[in-house]
Scaffold this active site. Structure first.
Site, short mmCIF file in Angstrom:
data_model
loop_
_atom_site.label_atom_id
_atom_site.label_comp_id
_atom_site.label_asym_id
_atom_site.label_seq_id
_atom_site.Cartn_x
_atom_site.Cartn_y
_atom_site.Cartn_z
N HIS A 106 16.21 24.10 18.93
CA HIS A 106 16.85 24.38 20.33
C HIS A 106 18.28 23.84 20.58
O HIS A 106 18.98 23.57 21.63
CB HIS A 106 16.41 24.56 21.65
CG HIS A 106 15.23 25.63 21.47
ND1 HIS A 106 13.19 25.09 21.55
CD2 HIS A 106 15.15 26.83 21.66
CE1 HIS A 106 13.25 26.34 20.87
NE2 HIS A 106 14.17 26.98 21.34
N HIS A 211 -13.67 -11.40 -3.40
CA HIS A 211 -13.63 -10.64 -4.70
C HIS A 211 -12.98 -10.81 -5.76
O HIS A 211 -12.53 -9.75 -6.97
CB HIS A 211 -13.15 -9.38 -4.13
CG HIS A 211 -12.00 -8.90 -3.58
ND1 HIS A 211 -10.94 -9.59 -3.07
CD2 HIS A 211 -10.70 -8.29 -4.36
CE1 HIS A 211 -9.38 -9.17 -2.71
NE2 HIS A 211 -9.50 -8.49 -3.90
N HIS A 216 -10.72 -8.61 -10.19
CA HIS A 216 -9.84 -9.12 -10.63
C HIS A 216 -9.81 -9.90 -12.17
O HIS A 216 -8.88 -10.52 -12.80
CB HIS A 216 -8.57 -9.58 -9.94
CG HIS A 216 -8.44 -8.60 -8.72
ND1 HIS A 216 -7.69 -7.60 -9.13
CD2 HIS A 216 -8.18 -9.81 -7.55
CE1 HIS A 216 -7.47 -7.26 -7.66
NE2 HIS A 216 -7.81 -8.20 -7.08
N ASP A 365 -8.38 -2.26 -6.96
CA ASP A 365 -8.60 -2.67 -5.99
C ASP A 365 -9.09 -1.63 -5.47
O ASP A 365 -10.19 -1.22 -4.53
CB ASP A 365 -7.55 -3.51 -4.97
CG ASP A 365 -8.04 -4.71 -5.14
OD1 ASP A 365 -8.74 -5.06 -5.18
OD2 ASP A 365 -6.50 -5.60 -4.86
#
Lengths: 444, 166
Positions: A106, A211, A216, A365
């Site tokens: 509007h 990890h 990796h 990952d």
């Protein structure tokens, strides 16, 4: 909602066990949105993304669209990106520069301070009774920044950003405040949608160097990273206040192969001027800083480079929850403004080769994050009575590690990064927030 | 454009897609010229007045031949989990337009791509789509890709990673 035995959950979390049903449970997710994301400081932007008056970026605080805009006085304000007339999302652009924001429905128009300045046909249709000053854009209740990092908070009564960051400020000073002129964001953040739960991705950065040796491993196979399975463990895992944490990863000798993370010598005098003795000591020995600000801001300051010389790169990332099993990943690459252009370019290349949607490390990952949610949504994994004993294991370092009193930085520093101390601290803070009932405020 | 060249280059692009979809990555590497620049800038949502809706300051990748070699060799390791077990991929290449370049051995080639991927036993598939701008060059009688810029159409990618070559 079914009754949750929070006492039982607490007992498990205290003992290094995180019930698997909490990971992706839809009711838990609804509680997290209200009680965790509704109360904590969310990262919105870095100051370098808003250069001129009128510069704006649009962001999301979970499901709330936000406009951040710099006004004529150079102040940055944040508003709900929703027209106060019929609720239309006012601006769909990612960034740009505007004198005013106009709604395409509007035509209501707001200035850079969020004030309603234009109503089509104004008094002819609304009469004199409508007071335009009551219909401005709704500001994000709290917007504060530290070292150029702008955060918003939906809780007007929240503690200050500086109190919230607490001991993390000391480490932010090293990563963000070390050089004259500060940091700049290169281009715009990379964005993509991954199958993952936000808690697990946050944890992956803030709390989980363990990890690295398996996820990796391809980098080890290619002889890009050391074959010593402990290589990401050397250094300290530092537990900070309010669920934050940082891993200060060094090497087997406790020193780095690349002093000041491979920064050129021309920068060293700035570091010596801007940092204190303890900060310099840590910065000179660190290979990687990897950590997180609770709940969903993560960072990594690392060294990359395939041909001998290593280049430092810094990334911040937000895991925006899109549901219990989906996140939108936003990654900002940042670099010291004061560095030579050639160094910046090599640093950037090292960053995108390894991280981001196409990064060789990050790809694997995403596979593991997906597999967590794929295996956590069934009846057996979500068994709340735990008759199947469905606990995720956070026992690492639980009962045999003591903090290293000689660590020069703030926080509780454990003498290895292969420990779950930060994860357990995140779980405790998560539990504290999620079990805190919303306060009923009286409006008189 | 000479219709033989148009045909040869189109066939070359389809052959390239075949190698990628059949995970013959080392063979694919042979199609890349040594000085290749292989980049994928970000698509952004911005006002028309900004002219372009690409942000080239940030990219998903900006690889040299050496960078691509590392990515390829990674896929032959035992621990590139994202592709082991392998996903199933299809590159649909269309709308190939070939234009001559300043150098008589080089051609500027534009093509559209639709990439589909099926991972694990998921019924839902992933996709990426957009446009590529290549410089394709004849080197010792063989076609080589000397430059490729991949323009995705999404500003927020809906693939869980960009482990594929596009």
């Amino acid at each position: 909602m079914r009754t949750i035995d929070w006492k039982e959950v607490e007992k498990n979390i205290e003992n290094g066990r995180f019930p698997q049903w909490l990971v992706t449970d839809p009711e838990i997710y609804e509680l997290e949105k209200e009680r965790i994301f509704g109360r904590t400081w969310q990262f919105l932007a870095h100051e370098s993304e808003l250069k001129e008056p009128g510069s704006f970026v649009t962001r999301m605080m979970v499901d709330d669209p936000i406009i951040l805009v710099k006004n004529k006085n150079g102040e940055i304000n944040a508003f709900l990106n929703s027209c106060s007339h019929r609720g239309v999302r006012l601006c769909t652009e990612d960034y740009g520069n505007k004198k005013a924001f106009s709604c395409p429905y509007h035509g209501w128009t707001y200035n850079l301070n969020g004030e309603l300045i234009g109503v089509v046909a104004g008094n002819k249709v609304f009469g004199e009774s409508m007071d335009k000053s009551e219909w401005g854009l709704r500001p994000v209740p709290r917007v504060e920044s530290y070292q150029g990092m702008i955060f918003g908070n939906l809780d007007p009564d929240a503690m200050s950003l500086e109190d919230y960051l607490g001991e993390m400020k000391w480490y932010f000073d090293i990563m963000l405040g070390r050089s004259d002129g500060g940091m700049e964001v290169r281009g715009v953040p990379q964005r993509w949608v991954a199958k993952a739960n936000w808690k697990m991705t946050s944890e992956n950065f803030a709390a989980d160097p363990y990890h690295v040796q398996t996820t990796h491993r391809s980098a080890v196979e290619l002889k890009l990273t050391p074959s010593d399975p402990l290589y990401a463990s050397y250094g300290h895992q530092v537990v900070l206040s309010n669920g934050h944490g940082i891993n200060v990863i060094t090497s087997a000798t406790g020193r780095s192969n690349n002093i000041y993370q491979g920064m050129p010598e021309s920068m060293w005098s700035m570091f010596e001027k801007n940092l204190n003795k303890e900060q310099l000591d840590i910065f000179s020995r660190v290979q990687n800083f990897v950590g997180g600000v609770f709940p969903n801001l993560s960072f990594l300051s690392s060294c990359s480079g395939t041909e001998g010389t290593k280049y430092n790169h810094l990334q911040f990332r937000v895991w925006r929850p899109l549901g219990p099993d989906q996140v939108e990943i936003w990654i900002w690459y940042m670099i010291d403004k004061a560095l030579p252009e050639d160094y910046k370019e090599k640093s950037y290349k090292g960053f995108i080769a390894t991280f981001g949607a196409a990064g060789t490390l990050e790809q694997d990952d995403t596979e593991n994050w997906a597999r967590i949610v794929e295996a956590s949504q069934g009846l057996m994994a979500r068994d709340r009575n735990l008759s199947y004993n469905n606990m995720l294991n956070y026992l690492m370092g639980l009962d045999y590690l003591d903090p290293d009193e000689n660590f020069p930085g703030p926080g509780k520093a454990y003498p290895t990064c292969y420990t779950d101390h930060i994860a357990r601290s995140m779980h405790k803070y998560w539990l504290e927030l999620i079990t805190k009932e919303p306060e009923v405020k009286s409006h008189e | 454009m000479n219709s033989d060249i148009q045909y040869e280059i189109s066939q070359f692009l389809y052959y390239e897609a075949y190698l990628l979809d059949h995970r013959k990555y080392r063979e694919w590497l042979e199609l890349l010229d040594d000085d290749i620049q292989y980049t994928m800038p970000l698509r952004v949502t911005v006002d028309n007045k900004m002219g372009s809706n690409l942000n080239t300051e940030m990219t998903y990748f900006a690889d040299s031949k050496k960078d691509i070699e590392i990515k390829v060799e990674r896929l032959y390791t035992k621990s590139a989990w994202v592709e082991n077990p392998p996903t199933r991929q299809r590159h649909f290449i269309s709308n190939v337009v070939v234009e001559p370049c300043f150098s008589s051995n080089d051609y500027k080639v534009r093509s559209y791509f639709l990439f589909k991927r099926s991972r694990s036993s998921e019924a839902k598939t992933e996709e990426l789509f957009g446009e590529r701008e290549d410089i394709i060059r004849k080197v010792n009688g063989k076609w080589k890709i000397a430059k490729r810029t991949v323009y995705p159409d999404q500003s927020v990618l809906s693939v869980m990673n960009v482990s594929m070559f596009l």
